[in-house]
Scaffold this active site. Structure first.
Site, mmCIF file in Angstrom:
data_model
loop_
_atom_site.group_PDB
_atom_site.id
_atom_site.type_symbol
_atom_site.label_atom_id
_atom_site.label_comp_id
_atom_site.label_asym_id
_atom_site.label_seq_id
_atom_site.Cartn_x
_atom_site.Cartn_y
_atom_site.Cartn_z
ATOM 1 N N ASP A 1 0.857 -1.195 0.000
ATOM 2 C CA ASP A 1 0.000 0.000 0.000
ATOM 3 C C ASP A 1 0.891 1.242 0.000
ATOM 4 O OD1 ASP A 1 -2.084 1.807 0.241
ATOM 5 O OD2 ASP A 1 -2.348 1.501 2.389
ATOM 6 N N CYS B 1 -2.305 4.548 -5.447
ATOM 7 C CA CYS B 1 -3.226 5.646 -5.133
ATOM 8 C C CYS B 1 -2.925 6.885 -5.972
ATOM 9 C CB CYS B 1 -3.190 5.981 -3.648
ATOM 10 S SG CYS B 1 -1.576 6.566 -3.087
#
Length: 400
Positions: A301, A341
């Site tokens: 992440d 992201c």
């Protein structure tokens, strides 16, 4: 006073006409009338056709951000209340509202502003000059709307300290709006407790957009050995621990993030099985491979490796490298959860990059799920910037 008029060049405004919210500087033929940056103006097509009303900032490449397409609609307190009420009503239908993003800028037709709710605290981030002028009214209406739903807000904190404010000719701003309060806020998400530091944490203090992606990895983690890379404040690691993982290691380069993650593990009684280390993931993963370490589940992440089109090539190298290294650490039949992201790392590009990493690692991927951001971060079609989070879960198989 009559509003100034921005007139588009012939053939321009394609994004706007498709439902987008922005007018760029190179799309404008002329600006007539008196105005100051931050003022509301009208937008006309090249043939004087009315296209809507928004606020202008000639210092920004995004010169106009639209607020309404309806001719004659006033941008007043009633308008703001209508927009804020619609945003809250939507969240009540689609998401757990104990902690959630209530206003997501363009996707809620309030461009340039974000408001996150953490339990009984609001955190606001204002990134555009025009919306900054409306910020107080937006917050006043939101607090009143929540109060009518029985939710009392004890404080508001501003995190308008992002560098992009400088693109609007604005100074960065951070601090209390109203009376001071304790900026460490305890929240519960997916049954996991977190202590969120809204003053010193990244962005607004906690990444709410991964809420249901964190939930999605739980079913893979029972009795598993898990490695959570770029753990931030430990969110994926803690979900894995709560799901019954036998051993979890969370990694982050931020010592503040790691200390917060350790505090969160203690808060959930997971300190015996969930541990954290402060290291550079790019250095750690090759070392773990050399040491022969293997995991049932690896989670990636990372922060956005690119925030502009100019640096996409370097970002591709970064995503390829961490995915390649992670794949080599996964047992045959284990799982990889990987995401990006960055808005500029398109779904197609991210998919291709992960595929290249798998090929280099001599691994075969079986897709379990493809997910995006939680629904309190809605994706407005034609406003591409609102679609940024790509999240894959794969089963990883040896080439046979």
């Amino acid at each position: 006073m009559e509003k100034a008029i921005v007139t588009l060049k012939k053939g321009e405004g394609r994004t706007l006409k498709a439902g987008g919210m922005w007018v760029y500087d190179n799309e404008i033929a002329s600006i007539t009338g008196d105005f100051e940056d931050g003022d509301l103006i009208y937008v006309h097509d090249f043939d004087s056709y009315y296209m809507g009303c928004g606020f202008i900032n000639t210092k920004s490449k995004i010169t106009v951000r639209m607020l309404t397409r309806v001719k004659g609609e006033e941008i007043d307190k009633a308008f703001i209340r209508m927009r804020v009420q619609a945003a809250w009503d939507y969240r009540k239908k689609v998401v757990d509202t104990s902690s959630c993003r209530i206003i997501f800028g363009e996707a809620d037709f309030l461009p340039g502003i974000v408001v996150d709710k953490f339990a009984d605290v609001l955190v606001v981030q204002s990134l555009a000059l025009g919306i900054d002028r409306l910020k107080k009214d937006i917050l006043d209406e939101l607090v009143d709307i929540l109060k009518k739903d029985g939710i009392s807000i004890r404080g508001i904190y501003e995190r308008s300290d992002a560098k992009v404010r400088e693109n609007e000719g604005m100074e960065r701003s951070k601090g209390f709006i109203g009376d001071p309060f304790d900026t460490k806020v305890e929240i519960i998400e997916n049954g996991v407790k977190y202590m969120v530091d809204i003053a010193e944490g990244q962005k607004t203090g906690f990444f709410l957009d991964q809420k249901y992606n964190r939930e999605a990895i739980k079913k893979l983690c029972k009795d598993a050995r898990v490695l959570d890379c770029f753990t931030h404040t430990g969110s994926f690691a803690l979900n894995a621990g709560l799901a019954g993982a036998r051993e979890v290691t969370g990694v982050d380069a931020s010592s503040l993030g790691v200390s917060q993650a350790e505090e969160n593990a203690l808060l959930n009684g997971l300190q015996d099985r969930v541990h954290f280390t402060c290291e550079d993931v790019f250095e750690l993963l090759p070392r773990l491979e050399k040491e022969g370490e293997l995991y049932d589940v690896v989670i990636l992440d990372p922060p956005a490796f690119t925030k502009s089109r100019n640096s996409v090539k370097n970002a591709i190298k970064g995503y390829r490298e961490i995915n390649l290294r992670a794949l080599k650490l996964i047992k045959d039949g284990g799982f990889l959860a990987t995401c990006s992201c960055s808005h500029f790392m398109t779904p197609e590009l991210f998919t291709e990059t992960v595929g290249q990493a798998a090929k280099s690692a001599k691994k075969r991927l079986r897709q379990v799920e493809y997910r995006t951001q939680a629904p309190d971060h809605p994706i407005l079609w034609a406003a591409d910037e609102s679609y940024y989070l790509k999240f894959y879960i794969f089963q990883v198989c040896e080439e046979k």
